[in-house]
Design a protein around this motif. Structure first.
Motif, PDB file in Angstrom:
ATOM      1  N   VAL A  19       6.323  11.994 -12.235  1.00 29.85           N
ATOM      2  CA  VAL A  19       7.394  12.798 -11.661  1.00 29.85           C
ATOM      3  C   VAL A  19       6.841  13.718 -10.576  1.00 29.85           C
ATOM      4  O   VAL A  19       7.443  13.885  -9.512  1.00 29.85           O
ATOM      5  CB  VAL A  19       8.108  13.618 -12.764  1.00 29.85           C
ATOM      6  CG1 VAL A  19       9.072  14.625 -12.148  1.00 29.85           C
ATOM      7  CG2 VAL A  19       8.862  12.693 -13.701  1.00 29.85           C
ATOM      8  N   LEU A  20       5.677  14.308 -10.831  1.00 36.02           N
ATOM      9  CA  LEU A  20       5.049  15.176  -9.835  1.00 36.02           C
ATOM     10  C   LEU A  20       4.664  14.395  -8.577  1.00 36.02           C
ATOM     11  O   LEU A  20       4.725  14.924  -7.462  1.00 36.02           O
ATOM     12  CB  LEU A  20       3.826  15.870 -10.433  1.00 36.02           C
ATOM     13  CG  LEU A  20       4.118  16.915 -11.516  1.00 36.02           C
ATOM     14  CD1 LEU A  20       2.820  17.480 -12.079  1.00 36.02           C
ATOM     15  CD2 LEU A  20       4.986  18.038 -10.963  1.00 36.02           C
ATOM     16  N   ALA A  21       4.269  13.135  -8.762  1.00 35.94           N
ATOM     17  CA  ALA A  21       3.955  12.293  -7.601  1.00 35.94           C
ATOM     18  C   ALA A  21       5.202  12.073  -6.750  1.00 35.94           C
ATOM     19  O   ALA A  21       5.151  12.124  -5.513  1.00 35.94           O
ATOM     20  CB  ALA A  21       3.379  10.957  -8.062  1.00 35.94           C
ATOM     21  N   LEU A  22       6.334  11.839  -7.404  1.00 32.28           N
ATOM     22  CA  LEU A  22       7.598  11.667  -6.677  1.00 32.28           C
ATOM     23  C   LEU A  22       8.017  12.979  -6.012  1.00 32.28           C
ATOM     24  O   LEU A  22       8.561  12.973  -4.901  1.00 32.28           O
ATOM     25  CB  LEU A  22       8.688  11.172  -7.621  1.00 32.28           C
ATOM     26  CG  LEU A  22       8.476   9.759  -8.179  1.00 32.28           C
ATOM     27  CD1 LEU A  22       9.489   9.454  -9.279  1.00 32.28           C
ATOM     28  CD2 LEU A  22       8.572   8.717  -7.064  1.00 32.28           C
ATOM     29  N   LEU A  23       7.774  14.098  -6.692  1.00 31.19           N
ATOM     30  CA  LEU A  23       8.034  15.408  -6.086  1.00 31.19           C
ATOM     31  C   LEU A  23       7.201  15.546  -4.811  1.00 31.19           C
ATOM     32  O   LEU A  23       7.694  16.040  -3.784  1.00 31.19           O
ATOM     33  CB  LEU A  23       7.694  16.522  -7.077  1.00 31.19           C
ATOM     34  CG  LEU A  23       7.948  17.977  -6.645  1.00 31.19           C
ATOM     35  CD1 LEU A  23       8.201  18.846  -7.870  1.00 31.19           C
ATOM     36  CD2 LEU A  23       6.783  18.567  -5.859  1.00 31.19           C
ATOM     37  N   GLY A  24       5.932  15.109  -4.865  1.00 27.35           N
ATOM     38  CA  GLY A  24       5.080  15.155  -3.681  1.00 27.35           C
ATOM     39  C   GLY A  24       5.635  14.327  -2.543  1.00 27.35           C
ATOM     40  O   GLY A  24       5.553  14.723  -1.368  1.00 27.35           O
ATOM     41  N   PRO A 124      14.868   7.471  -0.358  1.00 29.82           N
ATOM     42  CA  PRO A 124      15.719   6.777  -1.339  1.00 29.82           C
ATOM     43  C   PRO A 124      14.911   6.136  -2.452  1.00 29.82           C
ATOM     44  O   PRO A 124      15.351   6.080  -3.606  1.00 29.82           O
ATOM     45  CB  PRO A 124      16.464   5.730  -0.502  1.00 29.82           C
ATOM     46  CG  PRO A 124      15.681   5.585   0.748  1.00 29.82           C
ATOM     47  CD  PRO A 124      15.038   6.915   0.991  1.00 29.82           C
ATOM     48  N   GLY A 125      13.703   5.653  -2.130  1.00 34.57           N
ATOM     49  CA  GLY A 125      12.858   5.067  -3.162  1.00 34.57           C
ATOM     50  C   GLY A 125      12.446   6.074  -4.207  1.00 34.57           C
ATOM     51  O   GLY A 125      12.392   5.773  -5.411  1.00 34.57           O
ATOM     52  N   SER A 126      12.157   7.293  -3.787  1.00 36.66           N
ATOM     53  CA  SER A 126      11.776   8.347  -4.731  1.00 36.66           C
ATOM     54  C   SER A 126      12.953   8.721  -5.627  1.00 36.66           C
ATOM     55  O   SER A 126      12.795   8.884  -6.844  1.00 36.66           O
ATOM     56  CB  SER A 126      11.286   9.583  -3.966  1.00 36.66           C
ATOM     57  OG  SER A 126      10.130   9.287  -3.219  1.00 36.66           O
ATOM     58  N   TYR A 127      14.144   8.865  -5.037  1.00 32.94           N
ATOM     59  CA  TYR A 127      15.328   9.190  -5.835  1.00 32.94           C
ATOM     60  C   TYR A 127      15.613   8.081  -6.860  1.00 32.94           C
ATOM     61  O   TYR A 127      15.868   8.341  -8.039  1.00 32.94           O
ATOM     62  CB  TYR A 127      16.556   9.345  -4.930  1.00 32.94           C
ATOM     63  CG  TYR A 127      16.599  10.594  -4.090  1.00 32.94           C
ATOM     64  CD1 TYR A 127      15.639  11.596  -4.218  1.00 32.94           C
ATOM     65  CD2 TYR A 127      17.608  10.781  -3.147  1.00 32.94           C
ATOM     66  CE1 TYR A 127      15.698  12.746  -3.437  1.00 32.94           C
ATOM     67  CE2 TYR A 127      17.677  11.922  -2.363  1.00 32.94           C
ATOM     68  CZ  TYR A 127      16.720  12.898  -2.513  1.00 32.94           C
ATOM     69  OH  TYR A 127      16.788  14.030  -1.739  1.00 32.94           O
ATOM     70  N   ALA A 128      15.581   6.840  -6.375  1.00 34.54           N
ATOM     71  CA  ALA A 128      15.898   5.714  -7.252  1.00 34.54           C
ATOM     72  C   ALA A 128      14.902   5.603  -8.395  1.00 34.54           C
ATOM     73  O   ALA A 128      15.276   5.373  -9.547  1.00 34.54           O
ATOM     74  CB  ALA A 128      15.919   4.413  -6.439  1.00 34.54           C
ATOM     75  N   THR A 129      13.628   5.785  -8.094  1.00 35.29           N
ATOM     76  CA  THR A 129      12.588   5.666  -9.116  1.00 35.29           C
ATOM     77  C   THR A 129      12.698   6.782 -10.144  1.00 35.29           C
ATOM     78  O   THR A 129      12.530   6.563 -11.347  1.00 35.29           O
ATOM     79  CB  THR A 129      11.195   5.700  -8.468  1.00 35.29           C
ATOM     80  OG1 THR A 129      11.120   4.661  -7.481  1.00 35.29           O
ATOM     81  CG2 THR A 129      10.105   5.485  -9.499  1.00 35.29           C
ATOM     82  N   ALA A 130      12.998   7.987  -9.683  1.00 40.75           N
ATOM     83  CA  ALA A 130      13.105   9.127 -10.594  1.00 40.75           C
ATOM     84  C   ALA A 130      14.192   8.903 -11.644  1.00 40.75           C
ATOM     85  O   ALA A 130      13.985   9.167 -12.838  1.00 40.75           O
ATOM     86  CB  ALA A 130      13.394  10.403  -9.812  1.00 40.75           C
TER      87      ALA A 130
END
Length: 387
Positions: A19-24, A124-130
């Motif tokens: 999750v922190l990686a996606l936040l980054g 969009p990839g980060s949102y979708a993955t989260a």
């Protein structure tokens, strides 16, 4: 459908790091989106051109992001998430290095257009993955943490960019962001390599738009984001005019917005509300009220700071609820639907200032936020009737 293929010894800790990686990743997007505005004059002087020429680089970034999100974001549904997001972050690094090396405003515009191509995949990839990898019922919590990357970009990246530009030069801002992009790219590849889309065929934007409930939510997102970007474009100058402040003085209010947005993100991370139609409408009503009361909020600097922080908190709730709702309707096409969402968002980057500009020129910031309230109320009606 995205799946995690292996379970480690401490899955909770690993999930938190992911999750922190996606936040980054979202922090990278926010930093590239926001840093150019406060240093426009310095960049224009360095490139021996007019300020509006440099501002066109922001437009190029937004346009390229919208096109990329429509055409490329669906890759996240079919390929390794780590490779797709990591490659996008590396492409962003290349664009940032090129931006830092620019010797002409057209070069800068082309570099930022390349950054937009990367962001059209990364965001969009980060949102979708989260949301796809969150435990059932915890989608809002996980997305709330990831969305905090936007707040950090406002609170940390924007002031840092101004400081670095003043002491080292604007080019170093882009070189440092490029280094951060490379670091995040490596982390994304390593941590998210076990997550991959389970769809073998590409979902077209038109097919994604026809999924039940998607187009009404996108319509709500459009008016919501148009209200935000239209109001935020004139927020700084409106605050400065109301209290006769310098640019540095108005920065406190931007900080208050970022803190409010970020704090509510962490609150969502703990509470994880159930996103229903009633909840969405209630949040949008609260946001419309926030816009409609700026005439009272601007009576004093204390109330304005408080109102700005509340605006940030409410926008975290609104964006969170809309993105979670869209992902819920997306089924196996989360990447494609989030691509549509990003395209709508960056269309609002253009539409908001364009709509609100003449209104501000005629009647000032208070009427701008009044129109914003009307737009969001329209979103409440659409949400109640169709979502």
């Amino acid at each position: 459908m995205m799946t995690q293929q292996n379970a480690e010894i401490n899955p909770n800790a690993i999930a938190q790091v992911k999750v922190l990686a996606l936040l980054g990743a979202v922090l990278l997007v926010g930093a590239n989106s926001f840093v150019l505005s406060p240093i426009l004059s310095e960049v224009a002087f360095s490139l021996a051109t007019e300020t509006y020429h440099v501002a066109w680089a922001i437009s190029a970034f937004g346009a390229a992001t919208a096109v990329s999100a429509l055409t490329l974001a669906g890759m996240i549904d079919r390929m390794s998430v780590g490779r797709v997001l990591g490659s996008a972050a590396l492409l962003l690094a290349v664009a940032q290095v090129s931006s830092g090396l620019s010797e002409h405003w057209i070069w800068l515009c082309l570099s930022q257009a390349l950054a937009g191509v990367a962001v059209g995949i990364l965001l969009p990839g980060s949102y979708a993955t989260a949301t796809a990898t969150a435990p059932k019922g915890r989608e809002a919590a996980r997305l709330g943490v990831v969305l905090t990357g936007w707040a950090l970009s406002l609170v940390v990246a924007v002031p840092a960019a101004a400081f670095i530009t003043e002491h080292v030069g604007w080019r170093m801002v882009y070189f440092l962001m490029a280094g951060l992009s490379v670091l995040v790219a490596g982390i994304l590849v390593v941590l998210l390599s076990d997550i991959r889309g389970g769809v073998s065929t590409r979902t077209s934007p038109l097919r994604a738009l026809r999924l039940p409930g998607v187009w009404p939510l996108l319509a709500v997102m459009l008016v919501y984001m148009t209200a935000f970007y239209g109001s935020f474009a004139f927020f700084g100058v409106g605050i400065r005019h109301a209290f006769d402040l310098t640019a540095q003085g108005s920065g406190v209010f931007v900080l208050a917005y970022g803190v409010g947005f970020g704090v509510m993100g962490f609150v969502l991370g703990m509470v994880s509300p159930k996103i229903t139609r009633g909840y969405l409408c209630l949040v949008l009503l609260a946001i419309a009220t926030s816009y409609g009361t700026w005439g009272l909020t601007l009576q004093s600097q204390i109330s304005a700071v408080a109102g700005t922080a509340i605006w940030g908190m409410l926008n975290q709730l609104g964006l969170n609820a809309l993105v979670v709702s869209l992902n819920r309707q997306a089924s196996d096409a989360r990447g494609a639907v989030m691509g549509l969402n990003s395209a709508v968002t960056y269309s609002a980057v253009f539409a908001g200032p364009m709509v609100m500009g003449p209104i501000y020129a005629a009647s000032g910031f208070t009427l701008v936020t009044g129109v914003g309230a009307v737009l969001v109320l329209g979103g409440v009606i659409v949400s109640w009737k169709t979502v």
